[in-house]
Scaffold this active site. Structure first.
Site, PDB file in Angstrom:
ATOM      1  N   ALA A 285       0.847  -1.197   0.000  1.00 35.68           N
ATOM      2  CA  ALA A 285       0.000   0.000   0.000  1.00 35.68           C
ATOM      3  C   ALA A 285       0.879   1.243   0.000  1.00 35.68           C
ATOM      4  CB  ALA A 285      -0.934  -0.008   1.212  1.00 35.68           C
ATOM      5  N   ARG A 287       3.932   2.376  -2.814  1.00 33.33           N
ATOM      6  CA  ARG A 287       4.090   2.896  -4.170  1.00 33.33           C
ATOM      7  C   ARG A 287       4.138   1.734  -5.161  1.00 33.33           C
ATOM      8  NH1 ARG A 287       1.850   6.601  -3.155  1.00 33.33           N
ATOM      9  NH2 ARG A 287       2.567   8.681  -2.563  1.00 33.33           N
ATOM     10  N   GLU A 316      -1.468   3.715 -13.178  1.00 35.06           N
ATOM     11  CA  GLU A 316      -2.829   3.742 -12.659  1.00 35.06           C
ATOM     12  C   GLU A 316      -3.704   4.611 -13.554  1.00 35.06           C
ATOM     13  OE1 GLU A 316      -2.581   5.008  -8.593  1.00 35.06           O
ATOM     14  OE2 GLU A 316      -1.397   3.269  -7.962  1.00 35.06           O
ATOM     15  N   HIS A 347      -5.976   2.164  -5.137  1.00 29.16           N
ATOM     16  CA  HIS A 347      -5.209   3.225  -4.455  1.00 29.16           C
ATOM     17  C   HIS A 347      -6.090   3.980  -3.462  1.00 29.16           C
ATOM     18  CE1 HIS A 347      -1.453   5.971  -5.023  1.00 29.16           C
ATOM     19  NE2 HIS A 347      -1.855   5.944  -3.760  1.00 29.16           N
ATOM     20  N   ILE A 348      -6.689   3.234  -2.532  1.00 30.10           N
ATOM     21  CA  ILE A 348      -7.626   3.826  -1.576  1.00 30.10           C
ATOM     22  C   ILE A 348      -7.073   3.840  -0.153  1.00 30.10           C
ATOM     23  CG2 ILE A 348      -9.685   3.256  -2.919  1.00 30.10           C
ATOM     24  CD1 ILE A 348     -10.045   0.818  -1.033  1.00 30.10           C
TER      25      ILE A 348
END
Length: 469
Positions: A285, A287, A316, A347-348
């Protein structure tokens, strides 16, 4: 007691108690008896003076990628003109927009490259409303006198909680069971499903997120090891290991919390997966560049890795939308999504109401303090310089903000220009090739401000100048 006498008493008390506001200052609280001697209309803390820039009209702020409303409110309360967009902008449109703004706020999708920043003729600062700053050309921004700020810890709790949820979900194969039941398949199994109590969590990067995760994990009965390039005091009973291999050899779950740098690119690849325990789990979580995903796919297919949770990817989508996460974006996408016990999220990690509100406040406040006072503390590409706020008693005081190339002789040149006035405070620091001088000069008439500005503007080492008064 007269009002002026009370003011004098207040000033004397502040000096005696060392109310300087500087980071190293030591102060004690005033006694209640002293407080009772002051009239109610007298405040111990003087009201900071609202400064305005010389030769600049309205401050224009451009906010992209749905920056939180808390930031918009802070900027509008300052009287700034705010333009807000829910998504990032195409490069050509961004180049046009950035020409006339004094500050820009972005998140992770907008790329502020040298090509774009070359057109930023009025830009004073950049706010990254996130942890990462690799989407900004930091060196080029500094060379143009543009300070960059981020939010290093406001979303730490949110990311740590997401990782905790993923640890349990991977151990119990919750993602697969949920997908199966959504399609009507009842598959009640216990094989290769585990409790997390007593297992070992290996944390790579023991910063704001890694250390919070450590505390949460221990509360659930996990043993915690961590690896970092610097020695960091452990929280709880966590233990730092000296090598990455040691962490990989001993951990049931491995989670990464490191920045995107050349040193961390593909930090976990085929050799590292081979060094891990059979049946271990991988969580990223941080990069998208730090895990070699094709190698991870092969390790999962070989049953070396029992599952993985990924929140970040090398490439992304620029915006939300069906079908945007595909093989055109990353060539391995179809193969990855077909694997068992793989949790994929868009990406949350920091995407909670609490985190985004906190980030909005933190970054907007930092930008406002830099714009209004010149305070660069917290900048990631700039010397950290700060002076105490001016107050309303200092009517004819001007704050000089002089960004220059870090070469010999500059201070002498600048002080020669300022020598006709009283230099009340001065602070200078450097960061690589850039240096930053902040000085408060008093006894300055309005008619003299332009003369000071023009003389400083003619100095050979000048990068940019602002005068606040």
């Amino acid at each position: 007691m007269s009002y002026s006498a009370a003011d004098n008493l207040q000033d004397s008390f502040q000096r005696a108690m060392n109310f300087s506001g500087s980071p190293g200052a030591v102060s004690t609280s005033p006694t209640q008896s002293f407080m009772n001697t002051l009239p109610r209309r007298v405040s111990i803390t003087k009201q900071p003076k609202a400064l305005k820039p010389f030769s600049t009209g309205d401050m224009n702020i451009l906010l992209l990628e749905n920056v939180n409303a808390t930031a918009i409110k802070i900027f509008k309360d300052q009287g700034y003109q705010v333009e807000f967009h829910k998504s990032s902008l195409p490069e050509d449109e961004l180049i046009e927009k950035i020409k006339d703004v004094h500050a820009i706020g972005i998140r992770s999708k907008t790329r502020l490259t040298e090509k774009i920043l070359q057109h930023a003729r009025n830009l004073v600062c950049i706010g990254c409303f996130c942890i990462g700053t690799n989407q900004v050309d930091l060196k080029y921004a500094a060379s143009k006198g543009i300070a960059v700020f981020n939010s290093p810890f406001s979303n730490s709790r949110s990311v740590a909680e997401l990782v905790i949820g993923e640890i349990i979900s991977l151990a119990r194969q919750l993602g697969d069971r949920s997908i199966e039941l959504h399609t009507g398949t009842w598959n009640k199994v216990a094989a290769r499903c585990w409790e997390v109590r007593g297992k070992t969590l290996g944390i790579i990067g023991y910063g704001h997120i890694g250390s919070q995760l450590s505390v949460l994990a221990e509360a659930m009965g996990l043993h915690v090891l961590y690896y970092d390039i610097v020695t960091i005091m452990a929280l709880g009973t966590a233990r730092q290991v000296s090598t990455l291999d040691e962490l990989l050899n001993k951990s049931d779950f491995v989670t990464l919390h490191v920045p995107a740098t050349p040193e961390t690119e593909k930090m976990l690849s085929a050799p590292q997966f081979a060094a891990m325990k059979d049946g271990a789990y991988v969580i990223n979580a941080s990069r998208g560049t730090v895990v070699d995903i094709p190698s991870l796919i092969q390790a999962v297919k070989a049953n070396k890795i029992a599952g993985a949770a990924l929140d970040v990817y090398p490439h992304e989508p620029a915006k939300n939308g069906e079908g945007s996460f595909n093989d055109e974006l990353n060539s391995w996408t179809s193969e990855l999504v077909s694997l068992p016990n793989i949790i994929l999220t868009p990406h949350i990690g920091g995407s909670t109401e609490e985190a985004q509100s906190s980030i909005g406040i933190e970054v907007a406040t930092a930008l406002s303090k830099y714009i209004n006072e010149g305070n660069s503390v917290g900048s990631v590409n700039f010397p950290e310089v700060s002076l105490k706020s001016l107050d309303y008693d200092q009517e004819n005081t001007v704050r000089v903000l002089y960004i220059h190339r870090n070469v010999p002789g500059v201070l002498k040149t600048v002080n020669d220009i300022l020598s006709d006035h009283n230099i009340e405070k001065q602070f200078s620091d450097s960061h690589g090739e850039i240096a930053y001088l902040m000085a408060d000069i008093s006894s300055v008439n309005q008619s003299e401000i332009k003369d000071i500005y023009e003389k400083l503007n003619q100095t050979s080492a000048k990068v940019s100048i602002r005068l606040l008064y």
